[in-house]
Design a protein around this motif. Structure first.
Motif, mmCIF file in Angstrom:
data_model
loop_
_atom_site.group_PDB
_atom_site.id
_atom_site.type_symbol
_atom_site.label_atom_id
_atom_site.label_comp_id
_atom_site.label_asym_id
_atom_site.label_seq_id
_atom_site.Cartn_x
_atom_site.Cartn_y
_atom_site.Cartn_z
ATOM 1 N N GLY A 64 4.542 5.425 -6.509
ATOM 2 C CA GLY A 64 3.245 4.782 -6.330
ATOM 3 C C GLY A 64 2.338 4.945 -7.547
ATOM 4 N N ARG A 65 1.585 3.892 -7.832
ATOM 5 C CA ARG A 65 0.544 4.035 -8.871
ATOM 6 C C ARG A 65 -0.629 3.162 -8.459
ATOM 7 N NH1 ARG A 65 2.317 -0.668 -10.761
ATOM 8 N NH2 ARG A 65 4.531 -0.448 -10.551
ATOM 9 N N LYS A 97 0.834 -1.203 0.000
ATOM 10 C CA LYS A 97 0.000 0.000 0.000
ATOM 11 C C LYS A 97 0.865 1.248 0.000
ATOM 12 C CE LYS A 97 -4.393 -1.038 2.170
ATOM 13 N NZ LYS A 97 -4.724 -1.469 3.533
ATOM 14 N N ASP A 98 0.486 2.218 -0.797
ATOM 15 C CA ASP A 98 1.235 3.475 -0.878
ATOM 16 C C ASP A 98 0.789 4.418 0.233
ATOM 17 O OD1 ASP A 98 2.972 5.362 -1.750
ATOM 18 O OD2 ASP A 98 1.819 5.952 -3.520
ATOM 19 N N ASP A 134 6.197 -0.650 -5.099
ATOM 20 C CA ASP A 134 7.089 -1.794 -4.890
ATOM 21 C C ASP A 134 8.330 -1.304 -4.148
ATOM 22 O OD1 ASP A 134 5.271 -3.018 -6.629
ATOM 23 O OD2 ASP A 134 6.507 -2.518 -8.387
ATOM 24 N N ILE A 135 8.835 -2.144 -3.252
ATOM 25 C CA ILE A 135 10.071 -1.790 -2.543
ATOM 26 C C ILE A 135 11.055 -2.928 -2.753
ATOM 27 C CG2 ILE A 135 11.117 -1.398 -0.283
ATOM 28 C CD1 ILE A 135 8.526 -0.128 0.626
ATOM 29 N N SER A 136 12.263 -2.619 -3.224
ATOM 30 C CA SER A 136 13.261 -3.685 -3.307
ATOM 31 C C SER A 136 14.532 -3.236 -2.605
ATOM 32 C CB SER A 136 13.514 -4.096 -4.757
ATOM 33 O OG SER A 136 13.653 -2.970 -5.566
#
Ligand code: ADP
Ligand code: ASP
Ligand code: MG
Length: 401
Positions: A296-297, A268-269, A302-304
């Motif tokens: 964010g969209r 979630k953003d 996504d977090i890497s």
């Protein structure tokens, strides 16, 4: 003078090399110096012991593993003292317990806390060469600990600091610190002098010629280091606070294959998600390095990030277990990646260094997966199979004859 001399595994790999080291130490001793010798385990002994352990139990207790690994250094130091005995020079080997080298309790990754140098001083006063086991310590439970792979360098610096040594010499199988690992980049050049800060970055980013903690400690206590060959008398590399040389744009290139990329998709953003993910990992003592977050969209992002390869499976397990809490749709792991970094104090005042690095990689067709920068380094994450090509391309871009 009081001199601390450290010799790595390949420098004491067999009888001939043990005698070679014994003679080099005796030379200094016979000039009237006090000589403290720190040794690693012979050759690939530590790898062999690790394999033995894993064969008996794939998940051995960390305490017992340290008990086992510490035997490697006890073997090499005892043999060294016997060699010196055969050459007619008084010497004594001491393990971490006897030399009172106290560390934190963390098995496999202990840190020095306090060294009581009385025993060593006493032996030196009796005109003995003192040979101390590298890589190990004793914790508050009187158990043996180890300092992490490559940790003998740190033992040498810790002793040099505790004994107020006049010199701390790190002898290894190359002639000093090079602009890149000379085994990967054959035209790498020896660096005459390098600052603690640059050396610390290089060591942390994968140049295993010095244990990064040894550089950290040398900087903290002002221990000047020299890295040189145990096989010849070539001048080595001096590591100190400031160098006389003008700072290089890029002083070295380093590679670290001990890395894995973790990607967390579709979180979630909203505020707090990054905190939740990295707090979970911190509580499990997992170190996170390069971090990338997508824009964010449609309310998600996504977090890497990268972790040490040994921690990758545990990281995924922890995140999977907390998948709903961190609002993740999918978690992916890739352990066929590697980090390539350039380090140089001159970078701070020269724009365009990053673009030149990316250009060099583009020219050889290498795709960059992640990027991280600090004032004096740029790191890219690439596919592991591209490492050698990337190292050479980046090295040639910045380090000319
Ligand atoms: P020791 O057993 O003496 O501690 P190590 O194997 O730990 O030796 O470290 C020396 C090795 O570090 C060299 O053989 C070389 O392959 C590697 N290395 C990696 N980066 C560098 C660098 N920038 N300069 C010199 N050696 C490097
Ligand atoms: N013998 C240990 C190792 O192989 C420590 C060292 O060599 O510095 O990691
Ligand atoms: Mg080493």
């Amino acid at each position: 003078m009081l001199i601390v001399k450290k010799f790595g595994g390949s420098s004491v790999a067999d009888k001939e090399r043990i005698y070679n080291v014994a003679k080099r130490c005796i030379e200094d001793y016979q000039k009237g110096n006090d000589v403290v010798v720190v040794l690693s385990a012979m050759g690939k002994t530590t790898d062999g012991l690790l394999a033995l352990a894993k064969d008996i139990n794939p998940e051995p207790s960390r305490r017992e593993l340290d008990m086992l690994l510490a035997t490697g250094e006890q073997t090499s130091t005892a043999l060294m003292s016997m060699a010196m005995g055969a050459l007619g020079v008084p010497s004594i080997s001491l393990n971490a317990f006897q030399a009172a080298m106290h560390t934190s309790s963390r098995y496999g990754n202990a840190r020095f806390k306090k060294i009581d140098a009385r025993r060593i001083r006493h032996e030196l006063e009796n005109r003995k060469i003192v040979i101390v086991t590298g890589f190990q310590g004793v914790n508050k439970y009187d158990d043996i600990t180890t300092l992490g792979r490559g940790g003998s360098d740190t033992t040498a610096v810790a002793l040099a600091s505790a004994l107020h040594a006049d010199a701390c010499e790190i002898y290894t199988d190359v002639e000093g610190v090079y602009t890149a690992d000379p085994r990967i980049v054959p035209n790498a050049k020896k660096i005459p002098e390098i600052t603690y800060d640059e050396m610390l970055e290089l060591a942390t980013l994968g140049a295993k010629v010095l244990h990064n903690r040894s550089v950290e400690m040398a900087k903290k206590y002002g221990v000047q280091l020299v890295v040189r060959s145990s096989m010849n008398n070539a001048e080595g590399t001096i590591v100190r606070e400031e160098t006389d040389m003008e700072s290089m744009l890029v002083s070295g290139v380093a590679v670290d294959k001990n890395t894995a990329r973790i990607a967390v998709f579709g979180v979630k953003d909203t505020p707090g998600i990054a905190f939740k993910i990295f707090d979970l990992l911190a509580k499990h003592q997992i170190n996170v390095d390069v971090i990338l977050q997508s824009i964010g969209r449609e309310g998600t992002k996504d977090i890497s990030f990268t972790v040490a390869r040994d921690d990758a499976e545990e990281t995924v397990a922890i995140l999977e277990k907390n998948k709903s809490r961190i609002t993740a749709r999918r978690i992916e792991m890739n352990d066929t990646v590697a980090k390539v970094s350039i380090v140089g104090a001159g970078m701070q005042s020269n724009p365009g260094v990053a673009s030149r690095m990316f250009e060099a990689l583009y020219n050889v067709g290498i795709n960059i997966r992640m990027i991280a920068t600090s004032e004096i380094r740029i790191t890219v994450l690439i596919n592991e199979e591209d490492v050698e090509k990337a190292m050479r391309a980046v090295h040639d871009q910045f380090i000319e004859d």
